[in-house]
Scaffold this motif. Structure first.
Motif, PDB file in Angstrom:
ATOM      1  N   ASP A  20       0.812  -1.223   0.000  1.00 42.51           N
ATOM      2  CA  ASP A  20       0.000   0.000   0.000  1.00 42.51           C
ATOM      3  C   ASP A  20       0.845   1.274   0.000  1.00 42.51           C
ATOM      4  OD1 ASP A  20      -2.618   0.945  -0.294  1.00 42.51           O
ATOM      5  OD2 ASP A  20      -2.700   1.539   1.822  1.00 42.51           O
ATOM      6  N   LYS A  21       2.103   1.151  -0.387  1.00 45.77           N
ATOM      7  CA  LYS A  21       2.968   2.316  -0.498  1.00 45.77           C
ATOM      8  C   LYS A  21       2.699   3.006  -1.839  1.00 45.77           C
ATOM      9  CE  LYS A  21       7.753   3.684  -0.822  1.00 45.77           C
ATOM     10  NZ  LYS A  21       8.936   3.269  -1.530  1.00 45.77           N
ATOM     11  N   THR A  22       2.526   4.325  -1.808  1.00 46.19           N
ATOM     12  CA  THR A  22       2.330   5.080  -3.044  1.00 46.19           C
ATOM     13  C   THR A  22       3.631   5.075  -3.821  1.00 46.19           C
ATOM     14  OG1 THR A  22       0.649   6.499  -2.057  1.00 46.19           O
ATOM     15  CG2 THR A  22       1.746   7.326  -4.045  1.00 46.19           C
ATOM     16  N   GLU A  23       3.557   4.603  -5.055  1.00 47.09           N
ATOM     17  CA  GLU A  23       4.734   4.493  -5.901  1.00 47.09           C
ATOM     18  C   GLU A  23       4.816   5.606  -6.945  1.00 47.09           C
ATOM     19  OE1 GLU A  23       7.113   2.354  -5.368  1.00 47.09           O
ATOM     20  OE2 GLU A  23       6.113   1.118  -3.893  1.00 47.09           O
ATOM     21  N   LEU A  24       3.647   6.043  -7.440  1.00 43.67           N
ATOM     22  CA  LEU A  24       3.601   7.082  -8.468  1.00 43.67           C
ATOM     23  C   LEU A  24       2.215   7.702  -8.481  1.00 43.67           C
ATOM     24  CD1 LEU A  24       4.985   8.473 -10.990  1.00 43.67           C
ATOM     25  CD2 LEU A  24       3.928   6.667 -12.356  1.00 43.67           C
ATOM     26  N   THR A  25       2.170   9.014  -8.629  1.00 43.85           N
ATOM     27  CA  THR A  25       0.914   9.733  -8.799  1.00 43.85           C
ATOM     28  C   THR A  25       0.917  10.349 -10.188  1.00 43.85           C
ATOM     29  OG1 THR A  25       0.766  10.210  -6.444  1.00 43.85           O
ATOM     30  CG2 THR A  25      -0.536  11.598  -7.909  1.00 43.85           C
ATOM     31  N   VAL A  26      -0.146  10.130 -10.934  1.00 44.90           N
ATOM     32  CA  VAL A  26      -0.289  10.722 -12.262  1.00 44.90           C
ATOM     33  C   VAL A  26      -1.473  11.669 -12.196  1.00 44.90           C
ATOM     34  CG1 VAL A  26      -0.750  10.275 -14.700  1.00 44.90           C
ATOM     35  CG2 VAL A  26       0.661   8.673 -13.396  1.00 44.90           C
ATOM     36  N   SER A  27      -1.249  12.896 -12.652  1.00 52.79           N
ATOM     37  CA  SER A  27      -2.278  13.924 -12.568  1.00 52.79           C
ATOM     38  C   SER A  27      -2.457  14.603 -13.915  1.00 52.79           C
ATOM     39  CB  SER A  27      -1.876  14.978 -11.528  1.00 52.79           C
ATOM     40  OG  SER A  27      -2.792  16.046 -11.522  1.00 52.79           O
ATOM     41  N   THR A  28      -3.665  15.041 -14.181  1.00 49.59           N
ATOM     42  CA  THR A  28      -3.893  15.828 -15.391  1.00 49.59           C
ATOM     43  C   THR A  28      -3.592  17.301 -15.131  1.00 49.59           C
ATOM     44  OG1 THR A  28      -6.245  16.014 -14.876  1.00 49.59           O
ATOM     45  CG2 THR A  28      -5.580  14.247 -16.385  1.00 49.59           C
ATOM     46  N   ALA A  29      -3.251  17.638 -13.895  1.00 50.23           N
ATOM     47  CA  ALA A  29      -2.844  19.003 -13.546  1.00 50.23           C
ATOM     48  C   ALA A  29      -1.332  19.121 -13.692  1.00 50.23           C
ATOM     49  CB  ALA A  29      -3.260  19.321 -12.111  1.00 50.23           C
ATOM     50  N   PRO A  30      -0.825  20.325 -13.929  1.00 47.83           N
ATOM     51  CA  PRO A  30       0.636  20.505 -14.003  1.00 47.83           C
ATOM     52  C   PRO A  30       1.312  20.051 -12.718  1.00 47.83           C
ATOM     53  CG  PRO A  30      -0.510  22.450 -14.821  1.00 47.83           C
ATOM     54  CD  PRO A  30      -1.555  21.549 -14.216  1.00 47.83           C
ATOM     55  N   LEU A  31       2.538  19.585 -12.831  1.00 44.08           N
ATOM     56  CA  LEU A  31       3.259  19.039 -11.685  1.00 44.08           C
ATOM     57  C   LEU A  31       3.454  20.052 -10.559  1.00 44.08           C
ATOM     58  CD1 LEU A  31       5.978  16.760 -13.299  1.00 44.08           C
ATOM     59  CD2 LEU A  31       3.911  16.088 -12.080  1.00 44.08           C
TER      60      LEU A  31
END
Length: 184
Positions: free
Chosen positions: A20-31
């Motif tokens: 359950d460790k967050t490995e990557l977040t992908v967003s449609t908003a700018p970084l």
């Protein structure tokens, strides 16, 4: 096993490992607006909603990393290409002229591949594809992007599959992507 959690309200998809460790977040908003790291900025295809793009991204990345590929793409490969980058995801069938198919999908989505400094390529093919044919498909992408680009590729074979389908995650620096969007 990798899981993907989509939060439509925040326009993100979060990929988590088995612990359950967050490995990557992908967003449609700018970084610049995303607090999580590592993160990627997903640029949806023209005419595709952010929600649909996030769902497609979740499906594509989990299927790439969960498949039992002949040449396997793992999640560290995804992070190597996507982290701190603006990404676009395209799919095309190799057909009779894979170079033209690739060019056509790039043109339809308004993508200039020469700005890309990374690519994750997965080839889904019938079991009878040869390594020379698979590497020629990788070369098509390689020749279109920056000379010093990081390229990682995988090959999934399926005896039931009739067509060769290529999935490409193209990555460029967030600054380059912002400059291109401003120029449009």
């Amino acid at each position: 096993m990798l899981t993907a959690d989509i939060d439509v309200d925040r326009s993100i998809v979060t990929f988590r490992s088995e612990d359950d460790k967050t490995e990557l977040t992908v967003s449609t908003a700018p970084l610049a607006t995303v607090e999580a790291t590592p993160a990627a900025h997903l640029i949806p295809s023209p005419g595709v909603s952010a929600e649909t793009a996030l769902k497609q991204t979740a499906e594509i990345i989990t299927s790439l990393t969960d498949s039992n590929g002949y040449i396997h793409i793992d999640f560290s490969d995804v992070i190597s290409i996507c982290a701190s980058a603006a990404i676009r995801i395209i799919r095309f069938n190799a057909g009779d002229d894979p170079s033209k198919a690739f060019s056509d999908v790039l043109a339809a989505q308004g993508i200039d591949p020469s700005c890309c400094d990374g690519a994750l390529i997965n080839i889904g093919a019938p079991a009878n594809i040869g390594l020379a044919e698979a590497t020629s498909l990788v070369t098509i992408v390689q020749e279109a992007i920056q000379d010093d680009a990081l390229i990682i590729w995988g090959l999934s074979l399926d005896s039931q599959q009739k067509d060769t389908e290529i999935t490409v995650i193209l990555a460029e620096s967030e600054e380059e992507a912002a400059a291109h969007e401003t120029a449009k």
